[in-house]
Design an enzyme around this catalytic site. Structure first.
Site, PDB file in Angstrom:
ATOM      1  N   SER A 138       0.849  -1.192   0.000  1.00  0.00           N
ATOM      2  CA  SER A 138       0.000   0.000   0.000  1.00  0.00           C
ATOM      3  C   SER A 138       0.880   1.237   0.000  1.00  0.00           C
ATOM      4  O   SER A 138       2.036   1.179   0.441  1.00  0.00           O
ATOM      5  CB  SER A 138      -0.866   0.016   1.258  1.00  0.00           C
ATOM      6  OG  SER A 138      -1.577   1.237   1.319  1.00  0.00           O
ATOM      7  N   TYR A 151      -3.293  -1.397  10.272  1.00  0.00           N
ATOM      8  CA  TYR A 151      -3.202  -1.648   8.820  1.00  0.00           C
ATOM      9  C   TYR A 151      -1.853  -1.156   8.288  1.00  0.00           C
ATOM     10  O   TYR A 151      -1.153  -1.871   7.555  1.00  0.00           O
ATOM     11  CB  TYR A 151      -4.366  -0.944   8.131  1.00  0.00           C
ATOM     12  CG  TYR A 151      -4.398  -1.137   6.633  1.00  0.00           C
ATOM     13  CD1 TYR A 151      -4.728  -2.369   6.078  1.00  0.00           C
ATOM     14  CD2 TYR A 151      -4.099  -0.088   5.753  1.00  0.00           C
ATOM     15  CE1 TYR A 151      -4.768  -2.557   4.698  1.00  0.00           C
ATOM     16  CE2 TYR A 151      -4.141  -0.257   4.384  1.00  0.00           C
ATOM     17  CZ  TYR A 151      -4.469  -1.486   3.853  1.00  0.00           C
ATOM     18  OH  TYR A 151      -4.502  -1.666   2.486  1.00  0.00           O
TER      19      TYR A 151
HETATM   20  O1  NJP Z   1     -10.062  -5.753  -0.892  1.00  0.00           O
HETATM   21  P1  NJP Z   1     -11.465  -6.512  -0.980  1.00  0.00           P
HETATM   22  P2  NJP Z   1      -9.148  -4.995  -1.987  1.00  0.00           P
HETATM   23  N1  NJP Z   1      -7.525 -15.832   2.784  1.00  0.00           N
HETATM   24  O2  NJP Z   1     -11.941  -6.526   0.415  1.00  0.00           O
HETATM   25  C1  NJP Z   1      -9.883 -12.134   0.110  1.00  0.00           C
HETATM   26  C2  NJP Z   1      -4.659  -3.730  -0.748  1.00  0.00           C
HETATM   27  N2  NJP Z   1      -4.982  -2.321  -0.822  1.00  0.00           N
HETATM   28  O3  NJP Z   1      -9.364  -5.533  -3.326  1.00  0.00           O
HETATM   29  O4  NJP Z   1     -11.748 -14.495   1.611  1.00  0.00           O
HETATM   30  C3  NJP Z   1      -7.781 -15.746   1.470  1.00  0.00           C
HETATM   31  O5  NJP Z   1     -12.316  -5.928  -2.049  1.00  0.00           O
HETATM   32  C4  NJP Z   1     -11.360 -11.813  -0.029  1.00  0.00           C
HETATM   33  O6  NJP Z   1     -12.153 -12.958  -0.291  1.00  0.00           O
HETATM   34  P3  NJP Z   1     -12.874 -13.809   0.938  1.00  0.00           P
HETATM   35  C5  NJP Z   1      -5.325  -4.449   0.398  1.00  0.00           C
HETATM   36  O7  NJP Z   1      -4.679  -4.227   1.624  1.00  0.00           O
HETATM   37  C6  NJP Z   1      -6.255  -1.899  -1.037  1.00  0.00           C
HETATM   38  O8  NJP Z   1      -9.259  -3.545  -1.729  1.00  0.00           O
HETATM   39  O9  NJP Z   1     -13.776 -14.727   0.240  1.00  0.00           O
HETATM   40  N3  NJP Z   1      -8.386 -14.696   0.892  1.00  0.00           N
HETATM   41  C7  NJP Z   1     -11.359 -10.919  -1.254  1.00  0.00           C
HETATM   42  O10 NJP Z   1     -11.311 -11.700  -2.437  1.00  0.00           O
HETATM   43  C8  NJP Z   1      -5.221  -5.878  -0.076  1.00  0.00           C
HETATM   44  O11 NJP Z   1      -3.970  -6.431   0.259  1.00  0.00           O
HETATM   45  C9  NJP Z   1      -6.520  -0.530  -1.034  1.00  0.00           C
HETATM   46  O12 NJP Z   1     -13.545 -12.803   1.809  1.00  0.00           O
HETATM   47  C10 NJP Z   1      -8.800 -13.708   1.698  1.00  0.00           C
HETATM   48  C11 NJP Z   1     -10.051 -10.152  -1.134  1.00  0.00           C
HETATM   49  O13 NJP Z   1      -9.215 -10.921  -0.252  1.00  0.00           O
HETATM   50  C12 NJP Z   1      -5.352  -5.756  -1.592  1.00  0.00           C
HETATM   51  O14 NJP Z   1      -5.117  -4.393  -1.907  1.00  0.00           O
HETATM   52  C13 NJP Z   1      -5.510   0.384  -0.830  1.00  0.00           C
HETATM   53  C14 NJP Z   1      -8.574 -13.740   3.081  1.00  0.00           C
HETATM   54  C15 NJP Z   1     -10.240  -8.772  -0.565  1.00  0.00           C
HETATM   55  O15 NJP Z   1     -11.041  -8.012  -1.416  1.00  0.00           O
HETATM   56  C16 NJP Z   1      -6.722  -6.155  -2.120  1.00  0.00           C
HETATM   57  O16 NJP Z   1      -7.711  -5.416  -1.413  1.00  0.00           O
HETATM   58  C17 NJP Z   1      -4.247  -0.067  -0.621  1.00  0.00           C
HETATM   59  C18 NJP Z   1      -7.913 -14.854   3.616  1.00  0.00           C
HETATM   60  N4  NJP Z   1      -7.670 -14.967   4.931  1.00  0.00           N
HETATM   61  C19 NJP Z   1      -3.981  -1.418  -0.616  1.00  0.00           C
HETATM   62  N5  NJP Z   1      -9.106 -12.610   3.623  1.00  0.00           N
HETATM   63  C20 NJP Z   1      -7.897   0.018  -1.243  1.00  0.00           C
HETATM   64  N6  NJP Z   1      -8.876  -0.801  -1.586  1.00  0.00           N
HETATM   65  O17 NJP Z   1      -8.090   1.230  -1.092  1.00  0.00           O
HETATM   66  C21 NJP Z   1      -9.639 -11.914   2.608  1.00  0.00           C
HETATM   67  O18 NJP Z   1      -3.287   0.834  -0.403  1.00  0.00           O
HETATM   68  N7  NJP Z   1      -9.461 -12.556   1.440  1.00  0.00           N
END
Ligand code: NJP
Length: 237
Positions: A138, A151
């Site tokens: 990030s 975070y």
């Molecule tokens: O998040 P979201 P983003 N094991 O919530 C999965 C970074 N980032 O796309 O497990 C396996 O829409 C979850 O699926 P489910 C952020 O920190 C973002 O925004 O079924 N999978 C879903 O597919 C992150 O590292 C922003 O609930 C797990 C996905 O992860 C990355 O971008 C800014 C899991 C999350 O989808 C993607 O985030 C920034 C587990 N234990 C960095 N837990 C931003 N959005 O503004 C969750 O600087 N998932």
């Protein structure tokens, strides 16, 4: 292009778009998520015309499940060229509101999850003397934000981890980098993708394009970090 990619957290948000863009490049995919939603996403991608999408339901903070995720992918495709450590949790609360359980879960997924994925895949990549590992960290890994201490701490952690292993594995021809987005319109921390107030934020395809660019760099080139922000984001450095 017979290359194979594993993308964690690909059921929605940034990871889903990364999967779609890598499939457009002709890559075969294993997509990972902890809930059943991952199976729906795999079906959607297949319906878009990408048959080689293996859905794996796994929690990346669990060592056995991470091993199984790598094994299932190797069984299906025999090789893995790219690991995208994208799965992550967001938490935007004051330190008073952040419980120890919140802190631990954030580190389990955002940091431990990356550690376990890299540990599990390295023997295969070392043997092939090739591979790329990209972690979505990030832009907060370069500065600090209020109401995001836990975070921010996890993203500093993976930034340091990624930089260190990049140096350890370069002798095996393995490239390691991070993509560091600012505010992206996704589902993070209980948000919804597509809300009007987020229309000027980064879009998921902006981040996915950065991943494709990093992953498809020619062999002689290492892009170790990409940082991208929405123009409207005002942040302190
Ligand atoms: O998040 P979201 P983003 N094991 O919530 C999965 C970074 N980032 O796309 O497990 C396996 O829409 C979850 O699926 P489910 C952020 O920190 C973002 O925004 O079924 N999978 C879903 O597919 C992150 O590292 C922003 O609930 C797990 C996905 O992860 C990355 O971008 C800014 C899991 C999350 O989808 C993607 O985030 C920034 C587990 N234990 C960095 N837990 C931003 N959005 O503004 C969750 O600087 N998932």
């Amino acid at each position: 292009n017979d290359q194979v990619a594993i993308i964690t957290g690909a059921s929605r948000g940034i990871g889903k778009e990364i999967a779609s863009k890598l499939a457009e490049q002709g890559m075969k995919l294993a997509i990972v998520g902890s809930s059943n939603e991952i199976n729906e996403t795999a079906k959607e991608l297949q319906q878009k015309g990408f048959p080689d999408v293996l859905a794996i339901q796994a929690d990346i903070s669990n060592e056995d499940q991470v091993h199984s995720m790598i094994e299932q992918t190797l069984q299906q495709y025999n090789q893995i060229d790219l690991l995208v450590n994208n799965a992550g949790l967001g938490l935007f609360k004051s330190i008073e509101e952040t419980s120890f359980a919140d802190w631990k879960r954030l580190f389990e997924v955002n940091v431990q999850g990356v550690f376990l994925g890299v540990k599990a895949i390295l023997p295969h990549m070392k043997e092939r003397k090739s591979g790329t590992i990209i972690t979505i960290a990030s832009d907060v890994a370069r500065y600090t934000i209020p109401n995001g201490a836990a975070y921010t701490a996890t993203k500093y952690a993976v930034q340091g981890f990624s930089g260190s292993i990049a140096q350890e594995v370069r002798e095996y021809g393995i490239r390691v980098g991070t993509v560091n987005p600012g505010m992206v319109d996704t589902y993070i921390a209980g948000s919804k993708q597509g809300l009007a107030e987020k229309k000027d934020w980064l879009q998921v395809e902006d981040v996915a394009n950065a991943v494709v660019y990093m992953a498809s760099a020619p062999k002689h080139m290492l892009i170790d970090e990409i940082v991208l922000h929405p123009f409207v984001q005002n942040y302190p450095i």
